[in-house]
Design an enzyme around this catalytic site. Sequence first.
Site, PDB file in Angstrom:
ATOM      1  N   ASN A 212      41.391  -3.786  23.115  1.00  0.00           N
ATOM      2  CA  ASN A 212      40.202  -4.607  23.278  1.00  0.00           C
ATOM      3  C   ASN A 212      40.359  -5.781  22.319  1.00  0.00           C
ATOM      4  OD1 ASN A 212      37.650  -5.741  23.447  1.00  0.00           O
ATOM      5  ND2 ASN A 212      36.580  -3.783  23.414  1.00  0.00           N
TER       6      ASN A 212
ATOM      7  N   ARG B 175      40.986  -4.670  28.171  1.00  0.00           N
ATOM      8  CA  ARG B 175      39.668  -5.181  28.551  1.00  0.00           C
ATOM      9  C   ARG B 175      39.776  -6.687  28.738  1.00  0.00           C
ATOM     10  NH1 ARG B 175      34.990  -7.123  24.991  1.00  0.00           N
ATOM     11  NH2 ARG B 175      33.321  -7.441  26.501  1.00  0.00           N
TER      12      ARG B 175
ATOM     13  N   HIS C   9      29.997  -7.388  30.473  1.00  0.00           N
ATOM     14  CA  HIS C   9      29.730  -6.081  29.865  1.00  0.00           C
ATOM     15  C   HIS C   9      29.650  -4.979  30.909  1.00  0.00           C
ATOM     16  CE1 HIS C   9      27.631  -8.428  26.410  1.00  0.00           C
ATOM     17  NE2 HIS C   9      28.879  -8.145  26.058  1.00  0.00           N
TER      18      HIS C   9
ATOM     19  N   ARG D 167      25.338 -17.480  20.956  1.00  0.00           N
ATOM     20  CA  ARG D 167      25.090 -18.074  22.267  1.00  0.00           C
ATOM     21  C   ARG D 167      23.596 -18.053  22.584  1.00  0.00           C
ATOM     22  NH1 ARG D 167      29.088 -14.199  25.323  1.00  0.00           N
ATOM     23  NH2 ARG D 167      29.259 -13.247  23.259  1.00  0.00           N
TER      24      ARG D 167
ATOM     25  N   GLU E 298      33.653   1.853  25.547  1.00  0.00           N
ATOM     26  CA  GLU E 298      34.423   1.053  26.498  1.00  0.00           C
ATOM     27  C   GLU E 298      35.866   1.519  26.590  1.00  0.00           C
ATOM     28  OE1 GLU E 298      32.273  -3.293  26.398  1.00  0.00           O
ATOM     29  OE2 GLU E 298      33.433  -2.694  24.625  1.00  0.00           O
TER      30      GLU E 298
END
Length: 374
Positions: free
Chosen positions: A9, A68, A157, A218, A360
């Site tokens: 990742n 990922r 996500h 963001r 994940e």
Amino acid sequence: MSRAVLVLNAGSSSLKYRVLDPVSEETAVRGTVERVDESGWDGAFEQVSSALSEGGVDPADLLAVGHRVVHGGDRYTGPTRVDDDVERGIEELVALAPLHNPPALAGIRATRTTFPDLAQVAVFDTAFFADLPAAAATYALDRDVAREAGIRRFGAHGISHQHVAGEAARFLGRPLEELSLVVLHLGNGASAAAVRGGLPVDTSMGLTPLEGLVMGTRPGDIDPGVLLHLLRRGYDADRLEELLHHRSGLQGLAGVHDFRDLGEAVARGDGAARTAYDVYCHRLRKYVGAYLAVLGGADAIVFTAGVGEHAPDLRADALDGLSALGVEVDDARNRGAAGGPRRISADGSRVAVLVVPTDEELAIARQVHDLLGG
């Protein structure tokens, strides 16, 4: 751990790695390489190779390397074995995820060089949302412009949202196909998803990972007119990109992007931090209410990821005032010890409120295993 998967990742400045068996869920090696930039990926993967050796993992025994990748566009709607064409395709999608696809691409290139005999599989965050209903995926733009430019809601996500939805169903002891869930992935990046019967029906991130909830750096939702206004004031695309990706969100409002630092600033009485926190909670509450409406009610609201799993004040404040919608948080449960999946709603709450840790890496390993028939 024969036929385990090495999961990578790659973030903008760090690399998480883990070797695990997707069936037994046993982990042999895991770690994080910090302070990595694109010019330092070879060194980062030398550290990964050393960690594998020290952990007694022979790369020849691995099933594959799973990566990922945030944005797969319309091209990649499931786990995909990487070859030269796929590598080029991921590079062509960099403009849609400029913070995320470049480090993933660097990771793919480094491991293809370091482990040339291992299968490489890309698992995409956007894939879970590939079949969003048209009403949710479509922007109200000129349809010819949207079609020619490939503009639609892709989400992000998705690896986490899909995994957490399944884990929530297991915790509740009910088939996922029967459930309506609002899943809140809250980390430095943040997104919400409305999931019915295991399939997403809406999500907060859009063409890029900029839309939706307030994030660390963001802005989330913003009037497009703001961007036009800034363009007329001399901003160009590069300045806007830097503003939206690096100097907005909590960073732009309070000067910090880590939620723990924000909480400390709020406790000190910092007015800017208080405003940032309130904006964050307001946006989150608005999305929860909207997705309860989209779903026609929900069985559970599920918090996950670093902020979602470890910020009890935020969970309580974001859901405060929603008792009329059947949402009530129990303070003692909410502030109880963190750990595995747990219920934090009051006994009388019609909608369960859960905290479910995301994983994940396990989700990626499972997808790699399923693709390659390990």
